[in-house]
Write an enzyme that holds these catalytic residues in place. Structure first.
Site, PDB file in Angstrom:
ATOM      1  N   ASP A   1       1.169 -17.974  -3.296  1.00  0.00           N
ATOM      2  CA  ASP A   1       1.597 -16.766  -3.914  1.00  0.00           C
ATOM      3  C   ASP A   1       0.826 -16.192  -5.032  1.00  0.00           C
ATOM      4  O   ASP A   1       1.131 -16.268  -6.206  1.00  0.00           O
ATOM      5  CB  ASP A   1       3.071 -17.389  -4.857  1.00  0.00           C
ATOM      6  CG  ASP A   1       4.101 -16.280  -5.499  1.00  0.00           C
ATOM      7  OD1 ASP A   1       3.684 -15.168  -4.933  1.00  0.00           O
ATOM      8  OD2 ASP A   1       4.536 -16.759  -6.265  1.00  0.00           O
TER       9      ASP A   1
ATOM     10  N   ASP B   1       0.888  -1.150   0.065  1.00  0.00           N
ATOM     11  CA  ASP B   1       0.030  -0.018  -0.194  1.00  0.00           C
ATOM     12  C   ASP B   1       0.878   1.046  -0.039  1.00  0.00           C
ATOM     13  O   ASP B   1       2.035   1.159  -0.088  1.00  0.00           O
ATOM     14  CB  ASP B   1      -0.891  -0.117   1.314  1.00  0.00           C
ATOM     15  CG  ASP B   1      -0.077  -0.118   2.591  1.00  0.00           C
ATOM     16  OD1 ASP B   1       0.839  -0.817   2.654  1.00  0.00           O
ATOM     17  OD2 ASP B   1      -0.516   0.397   3.468  1.00  0.00           O
TER      18      ASP B   1
ATOM     19  N   HIS C   1       1.675  -9.326  -2.697  1.00  0.00           N
ATOM     20  CA  HIS C   1       0.640  -8.189  -2.794  1.00  0.00           C
ATOM     21  C   HIS C   1       1.504  -6.869  -2.801  1.00  0.00           C
ATOM     22  O   HIS C   1       2.241  -6.318  -1.929  1.00  0.00           O
ATOM     23  CB  HIS C   1      -0.075  -8.122  -1.597  1.00  0.00           C
ATOM     24  CG  HIS C   1      -1.195  -7.168  -1.530  1.00  0.00           C
ATOM     25  ND1 HIS C   1      -2.304  -7.145  -2.333  1.00  0.00           N
ATOM     26  CD2 HIS C   1      -1.348  -5.994  -0.895  1.00  0.00           C
ATOM     27  CE1 HIS C   1      -3.279  -6.292  -1.893  1.00  0.00           C
ATOM     28  NE2 HIS C   1      -2.615  -5.441  -1.178  1.00  0.00           N
TER      29      HIS C   1
ATOM     30  N   GLU D   1       2.276 -10.404   1.352  1.00  0.00           N
ATOM     31  CA  GLU D   1       2.699  -8.961   1.306  1.00  0.00           C
ATOM     32  C   GLU D   1       4.176  -8.957   1.288  1.00  0.00           C
ATOM     33  O   GLU D   1       5.015  -9.939   1.626  1.00  0.00           O
ATOM     34  CB  GLU D   1       1.942  -8.351   2.136  1.00  0.00           C
ATOM     35  CG  GLU D   1       2.037  -6.898   1.571  1.00  0.00           C
ATOM     36  CD  GLU D   1       0.863  -5.944   2.208  1.00  0.00           C
ATOM     37  OE1 GLU D   1      -0.202  -6.348   2.832  1.00  0.00           O
ATOM     38  OE2 GLU D   1       0.895  -4.810   2.181  1.00  0.00           O
TER      39      GLU D   1
HETATM   40  O1  9MR Z   1       2.612  -6.836   9.658  1.00  0.00           O
HETATM   41  C1  9MR Z   1       1.379  -6.189  10.121  1.00  0.00           C
HETATM   42  C2  9MR Z   1       0.770  -7.407  10.990  1.00  0.00           C
HETATM   43  O2  9MR Z   1       1.734  -7.604  12.265  1.00  0.00           O
HETATM   44  C3  9MR Z   1      -0.498  -7.264  11.256  1.00  0.00           C
HETATM   45  O3  9MR Z   1      -0.985  -8.326  12.139  1.00  0.00           O
HETATM   46  C4  9MR Z   1      -1.350  -6.896  10.207  1.00  0.00           C
HETATM   47  C5  9MR Z   1      -2.766  -6.477  10.558  1.00  0.00           C
HETATM   48  O4  9MR Z   1      -2.974  -5.323  11.299  1.00  0.00           O
HETATM   49  O5  9MR Z   1      -0.972  -5.692   9.567  1.00  0.00           O
HETATM   50  C6  9MR Z   1       0.333  -5.811   8.924  1.00  0.00           C
HETATM   51  O6  9MR Z   1       0.719  -4.666   8.516  1.00  0.00           O
HETATM   52  C7  9MR Z   1       0.402  -4.287   7.462  1.00  0.00           C
HETATM   53  C8  9MR Z   1      -0.280  -2.832   7.412  1.00  0.00           C
HETATM   54  O7  9MR Z   1      -1.177  -2.955   8.391  1.00  0.00           O
HETATM   55  C9  9MR Z   1      -0.683  -2.161   6.226  1.00  0.00           C
HETATM   56  N1  9MR Z   1       0.437  -2.408   5.162  1.00  0.00           N
HETATM   57  C10 9MR Z   1       1.013  -3.722   5.024  1.00  0.00           C
HETATM   58  C11 9MR Z   1       1.432  -4.359   6.322  1.00  0.00           C
HETATM   59  C12 9MR Z   1       1.906  -5.810   6.166  1.00  0.00           C
HETATM   60  O8  9MR Z   1       1.017  -6.720   5.512  1.00  0.00           O
END
Ligand code: 9MR
Length: 618
Positions: free
Chosen positions: A590, A213, A542, A599
Site C-alpha cells: 500500500d 494518470d 497510486h 493503482e
Molecule cells: O489495467 C491495465 C493492465 O491490465 C495492464 O496489464 C497494464 C499494463 O499495460 O496497464 C493497466 O492499465 C493502466 C494503464 O496502462 C495506464 N493507466 C493506469 C492503468 C491501471 O494501472
C-alpha cells in the site's frame, strides 16, 4: 505512531499489538514500522445474517484448533474447531478455515479468537453493501476531467479546479483538451512503425481520468461505462433487483435531481467524451475512434489535473477503440431514449458509424510500444470486441446484419468466460451478459443457451472457490495474480451474481457473498483493499491527485476506491525491490509508488460497483 499501531490501540485489543513474525518474515506488503495484522483474517466490514461466515486463520498447527466468536463485550457467543486446510498455494502459508455461518445474530463489534489471536472487529448485519455500492459509484465524479469538482458535493477534501479545459499552447500550464492534435509523424514512426498523423485537432474535454494518470483511453472508458450502464440495466430486468443506488438523487453528483437516474448522468459524462474521440467525416479513418489521449510524457507525483503542463496528443485510431465506442453508444442509445431522445439518436448514429468504420478497418491494432506518457492498452485480437459491439447494436436495433455478425462470431456459441472473468482486453462476456438479459430478437432457445452458459460459468467459479481457504472466487489456472487482480474478484463476482439471478440457487448467492470477503480483508495480508472499509485498508493508491502520501494537503483516494491488488509480476521498481520472491497473493504494497500493485482505475471501480449493487440486495 504508525497507522497500524494507532488502529490497534483504538481497537483496544492488546492482542493486536503482537507483531507476527510469520506475516512479516516472508515479505508481504506490510509497511515497515507497522504492526502486522492479526493472523485471523476476516471480512473486516461484516457478514450478512443469513449468509456464509468464514474466517481464515494463518497458523503452523496441522491439527484442528479451537475458536471462539466473541461479542462486543468479549463474551463468547459461539465456538467450534477450525478445519485445517494445509498450505494455500497463492499465499504459501499454512491455514485453517473457521466457519461460523450457523451464528446469525445481528450486531456490531464481533471478533474471532483462536490460537492466541483476535481478529479485527466486524458486524453481522445489513446496510454496509448498500454504502459500498454508493461509494463505489461515487468514485467517478471526483475523477471527472473537464469540470471543477465541487467540494459541497464530493466533500471539501476532493474539491479541485477543472482539469484539461484550456486549448493547447506552448509553455502554458494545463495544456488542455480543447484542441488536441495527433501524434507527430516522427513519434508515430517510433511507436507504430509508420509516420501516422492527422491534419485536425479535436475538442476532447470531459470524460473520466483513467487512473492515477491523466490519460483517457477508449477501451478502458468503454468497459467502465458499459458496466455502470449494465448494473443499471440489470435492475430493469431482474425481478427484485434494487434501483436504490442508481436513482436520481442517489449519488453525490452535480446532476442529482435532474430527473435522470444518477448512474446514467455519470455514464453520460463519459459517453459524451467517447463521442468526441471519433474521427470526423471527410478525414482518413473517418468514423474510427482514436485509441486514447494523454500526455507526451509521464507526469510525476503529485500532479493535479489542472496543473498538468505536458502536451496532450491524440493517438492513432484502433479497431478495438472503435468497437468499444460502437458497443457503449448502442447500449446508451436504448437507455437514454426515455430521458433524452436527441442524445440517444446521436449515440446510435455514432455507434453505427463506428461499426461500419471497424468493418472497413478490422485490424488496426494498438501496439505495446505506444507507451510513452500513457498506458498502451494494447490489443491485437478484436474478435471479442466485434462480438460485443454486434450484440449491443443488435439488441438496440434488431437489424439483421448485426444478427448475422453475431451468429458468425466464434463467441456466439463458444465459451466466453476465462479464469479471470473478463477485462478491458477481453470483452466477449459483456456481449453474452447483455444478450442473456435484455429482451432482443434472438430465439428463446438462443437466450436459454446464453443464460445456461452464465450459470455454468458461475458454478465453475463457485466450485473452484470451495477449494480455497480464503474463499477466493478468483482462482487463476496458472496460480499467478496479475495486474489488477482485485478487479478479477469483483468481475467474477458479477458473473456468479448473474448466475444466481438466473437460478436463485442459494449456493451461488453464498459463493458471491463469500467472494466479497477477500476484498474486505479475508486475505493473506489481512488488508481490506477498499479505501475506508474495515479496520486496516488500502489508502495510498497510486494517484496524481489523491496523493496524500506524498503531499499531506491532498486527500487519500475517496471511500470506496478499489486498489489494483497483488500482482506477482511486480511491474514497478518500488514493488520489485521490496517484494521480490513474494507469494502471489502477497505481492502487494500500500504505497503510492507501486502503480503495478496499488493503482486505482475506473474499470476496477466499475466492476466493484456492479458487484456491490448485487451484494446490497442480499
Ligand atoms: O489495467 C491495465 C493492465 O491490465 C495492464 O496489464 C497494464 C499494463 O499495460 O496497464 C493497466 O492499465 C493502466 C494503464 O496502462 C495506464 N493507466 C493506469 C492503468 C491501471 O494501472
Amino acid at each position: 505512531m504508525g497507522r497500524g499501531i494507532l488502529l490497534a490501540v483504538t481497537a483496544g485489543a492488546a492482542a493486536l499489538l503482537v507483531v507476527i513474525a510469520l506475516l512479516q518474515a516472508s515479505g508481504g506488503g506490510t509497511r515497515a514500522g507497522m504492526a502486522a495484522q492479526p493472523r485471523i483474517t476476516v471480512n473486516q466490514v461484516g457478514y450478512v445474517p443469513d449468509g456464509p461466515k468464514r474466517a481464515t486463520l494463518i497458523a503452523q498447527a496441522q491439527a484442528a484448533l479451537a475458536w471462539r466468536l466473541l461479542d462486543t463485550e468479549g463474551k463468547e457467543v459461539a465456538s467450534g474447531m477450525t478445519r485445517p486446510a494445509g498450505v494455500d498455494p497463492t499465499a504459501r502459508l499454512n491455514v485453517h478455515v473457521i466457519d461460523f455461518s450457523g451464528f446469525t445474530q445481528a450486531g456490531e463489534g464481533y471478533r474471532i479468537e483462536a490460537d492466541g489471536e483476535v481478529s479485527f472487529p466486524f458486524a453481522i448485519g445489513r446496510g454496509f453493501y448498500e454504502a459500498l455500492a454508493r461509494d463505489a459509484l461515487n468514485y467517478f465524479y471526483p475523477v471527472r476531467s473537464g469540470i471543477a469538482i465541487d467540494g459541497a458535493i464530493a466533500g471539501e477534501a476532493y474539491a479541485r479546479p477543472a482539469g484539461h479545459i484550456s486549448a493547447p499552447g506552448k509553455g502554458e500550464i494545463n495544456q488542455g483538451d480543447r484542441g488536441v492534435p495527433c501524434l507527430s509523424p516522427e513519434r508515430s514512426e517510433r511507436v507504430y512503425g509508420v509516420p501516422w498523423t492527422c491534419d485536425y485537432t479535436l475538442d476532447v474535454t470531459g470524460g473520466w481520468y483513467d487512473a492515477g494518470d491523466h490519460g483517457k483511453y477508449l477501451v478502458n472508458g468503454g468497459i467502465s461505462v458499459a458496466q455502470l450502464m449494465s448494473a443499471y440495466e440489470r435492475a430493469l430486468y431482474v425481478d427484485g433487483a434494487s434501483f436504490a443506488h442508481f436513482a436520481d438523487g442517489a449519488l453525490a453528483i452535480p446532476e442529482a435531481g435532474n430527473g435522470v437516474p444518477d448512474v446514467l448522468d455519470e455514464a453520460r459524462w463519459e459517453l459524451e467524451f467517447l463521442l468526441k474521440m471519433q474521427v470526423p467525416e471527410g478525414k482518413p479513418l473517418a468514423g474510427m475512434a482514436h485509441h486514447k489521449v494523454h500526455d507526451t510524457e509521464w507526469t510525476g507525483l503529485p500532479s493535479l489535473p489542472h496543473e498538468d503542463d505536458k502536451q496532450r496528443r491524440l493517438h492513432r485510431p484502433s479497431t478495438a477503440a472503435t468497437l468499444n465506442l460502437a458497443a457503449v453508444a448502442a447500449q446508451g442509445a436504448r437507455l437514454f431514449v426515455k430521458y433524452d431522445p436527441a442524445f440517444a439518436n446521436r449515440l446510435l448514429k455514432a455507434a453505427e458509424r463506428a461499426w461500419h468504420a471497424a468493418q472497413a478497418h478490422p485490424d488496426l491494432h494498438a501496439p505495446e510500444t505506444d507507451n510513452m506518457g500513457g498506458g498502451p492498452y494494447a490489443d491485437d485480437d478484436v474478435a471479442d470486441e466485434f462480438y460485443w459491439a454486434a450484440a449491443e447494436l443488435f439488441i438496440t436495433t434488431g437489424a439483421v446484419h448485426y444478427r448475422d455478425a453475431l451468429v458468425a462470431s466464434p463467441y456466439f456459441r463458444g465459451d466466453v468466460f476465462r479464469d479471470n472473468g473478463f477485462d478491458w482486453a477481453f470483452v466477449a462476456p459483456l456481449g453474452r451478459m447483455s444478450l442473456s438479459l435484455v429482451p432482443n430478437a434472438l430465439s428463446a432457445e438462443e437466450i436459454a443457451f446464453f443464460r445456461a452458459s452464465i450459470v455454468e460459468a458461475g458454478r465453475r467459479f463457485a466450485a473452484l472457490q470451495e477449494e480455497r481457504a480464503f474463499g477466493q472466487i478468483y482462482v487463476p489456472s496458472n496460480g499467478e495474480y496479475g495486474w489488477g487482480s482485485n478487479h478479477s474478484f469483483a468481475q467474477i463476482g458479477t458473473i456468479v451474481a448473474r448466475a444466481y439471478d438466473y437460478t436463485r440457487d442459494p449456493r451461488l448467492r453464498e459463493a458471491a457473498l463469500e467472494g466479497a470477503d477477500y476484498l474486505l480483508g479475508r486475505n493473506a495480508l489481512g488488508i481490506s483493499y477498499i479505501t475506508g472499509y474495515g479496520s486496516h485498508y488500502a489508502q495510498n493508491q497510486h494517484s496524481g491527485w489523491f496523493a496524500h502520501q506524498v503531499d499531506p494537503s491532498l486527500p487519500h483516494p475517496p471511500k470506496g476506491a478499489l486498489a489494483g491488488g497483488p500482482n506477482a509480476a511486480l511491474q514497478d521498481p518500488f514493488a520489485a525491490e521490496r517484494l521480490a520472491g513474494c507469494a502471489p497473493q502477497r505481492c502487494y504494497i500500500d504505497d503510492i509508488e507501486s502503480w503495478s500493485t496499488n493503482e486505482i482505475t475506473i474499470n476496477w471501480n466499475a466492476a466493484l460497483a456492479q458487484f456491490a449493487a448485487f451484494l446490497a440486495e442480499q
